[in-house]
Design a protein around this motif. Structure first.
Motif, PDB file in Angstrom:
ATOM      1  N   VAL A  98       0.319  -0.997   0.012  1.00  0.00           N
ATOM      2  CA  VAL A  98       0.178   0.232  -0.100  1.00  0.00           C
ATOM      3  C   VAL A  98       0.741   0.939  -0.078  1.00  0.00           C
ATOM      4  CG1 VAL A  98      -1.419   1.704   1.802  1.00  0.00           C
ATOM      5  CG2 VAL A  98      -2.054  -0.909   0.707  1.00  0.00           C
ATOM      6  N   ILE A  99       2.043   1.213   0.637  1.00  0.00           N
ATOM      7  CA  ILE A  99       2.629   2.358   0.944  1.00  0.00           C
ATOM      8  C   ILE A  99       3.867   2.864  -0.327  1.00  0.00           C
ATOM      9  CG2 ILE A  99       2.315   2.674   3.195  1.00  0.00           C
ATOM     10  CD1 ILE A  99       5.413   2.155   3.674  1.00  0.00           C
ATOM     11  N   ALA A 100       3.426   1.930  -1.087  1.00  0.00           N
ATOM     12  CA  ALA A 100       5.395   1.694  -2.444  1.00  0.00           C
ATOM     13  C   ALA A 100       4.620   2.769  -3.169  1.00  0.00           C
ATOM     14  CB  ALA A 100       5.022  -0.218  -3.495  1.00  0.00           C
ATOM     15  N   THR A 133      -2.184   6.624  12.213  1.00  0.00           N
ATOM     16  CA  THR A 133      -1.648   7.314  11.389  1.00  0.00           C
ATOM     17  C   THR A 133      -2.659   6.881  10.468  1.00  0.00           C
ATOM     18  OG1 THR A 133       0.245   7.192  12.036  1.00  0.00           O
ATOM     19  CG2 THR A 133       0.180   7.685   9.747  1.00  0.00           C
ATOM     20  N   ALA A 134      -3.527   5.438  10.034  1.00  0.00           N
ATOM     21  CA  ALA A 134      -4.445   5.494   8.903  1.00  0.00           C
ATOM     22  C   ALA A 134      -5.518   6.354   8.698  1.00  0.00           C
ATOM     23  CB  ALA A 134      -4.732   3.800   8.809  1.00  0.00           C
ATOM     24  N   ARG A 135      -5.941   6.214   9.979  1.00  0.00           N
ATOM     25  CA  ARG A 135      -7.200   6.618  10.724  1.00  0.00           C
ATOM     26  C   ARG A 135      -7.122   8.779  10.037  1.00  0.00           C
ATOM     27  NH1 ARG A 135     -11.216   4.642  13.165  1.00  0.00           N
ATOM     28  NH2 ARG A 135     -10.186   2.788  14.491  1.00  0.00           N
ATOM     29  N   GLY A 175      -5.792   5.049   2.020  1.00  0.00           N
ATOM     30  CA  GLY A 175      -5.333   5.115   3.393  1.00  0.00           C
ATOM     31  C   GLY A 175      -6.889   3.676   3.685  1.00  0.00           C
ATOM     32  N   ALA A 176      -7.430   3.945   3.555  1.00  0.00           N
ATOM     33  CA  ALA A 176      -8.572   2.449   4.027  1.00  0.00           C
ATOM     34  C   ALA A 176      -8.438   1.666   3.924  1.00  0.00           C
ATOM     35  CB  ALA A 176     -10.177   2.771   2.973  1.00  0.00           C
ATOM     36  N   GLU A 177      -7.686   0.808   2.801  1.00  0.00           N
ATOM     37  CA  GLU A 177      -6.576  -0.138   2.488  1.00  0.00           C
ATOM     38  C   GLU A 177      -6.254  -0.390   3.820  1.00  0.00           C
ATOM     39  OE1 GLU A 177      -6.050  -4.237   2.075  1.00  0.00           O
ATOM     40  OE2 GLU A 177      -7.755  -2.687   1.979  1.00  0.00           O
ATOM     41  N   LEU A 178      -5.383   0.426   3.794  1.00  0.00           N
ATOM     42  CA  LEU A 178      -3.973   0.676   4.977  1.00  0.00           C
ATOM     43  C   LEU A 178      -5.037   0.941   6.583  1.00  0.00           C
ATOM     44  CD1 LEU A 178      -1.473   0.929   5.652  1.00  0.00           C
ATOM     45  CD2 LEU A 178      -1.183   3.510   5.394  1.00  0.00           C
TER      46      LEU A 178
END
Length: 95
Positions: free
Chosen positions: A22-24, A65-67, A33-36
């Motif tokens: 995801v962060i790639a 952090t994702a929130r 962000g939702a997947e994270l």
């Protein structure tokens, strides 16, 4: 037969690899962000079931952090990406 600890360890490793994917995305670009958030919550659940406090702390930080990303409190940038990548690398294959 594998133990609960083995299952949770395998799931945590999978979560870290999914977070890594995801962060790639490039800095300044949008990430999912939702997947994270989903993966961070899954990681937290696995850590809670296994009683892994250090992974639980990591998952809670990722989740917070994702929130913040999902609610647009923070923006995805190179420093945040690099911090996530460094932490994932530290924990990958060690959970």
């Amino acid at each position: 037969m594998s133990t609960l600890r083995d299952f949770c360890s395998s799931e945590a490793d999978d979560c870290l690899r999914r977070i890594e994917a995801v962060i790639a995305s490039p800095a300044g670009g949008d990430i999912d962000g939702a997947e994270l958030l989903r993966v961070a919550r899954l990681l937290r659940g696995s850590a809670q079931m296994a009683g892994e406090d250090r992974v639980l702390k990591l998952a809670r930080a990722f989740e917070a952090t994702a929130r913040a990303l999902v609610s647009h409190v923070v923006s995805w940038d190179a420093s945040l990406r690099d911090a996530f990548a460094e932490i994932v690398e530290l924990y990958k294959d060690k959970v």
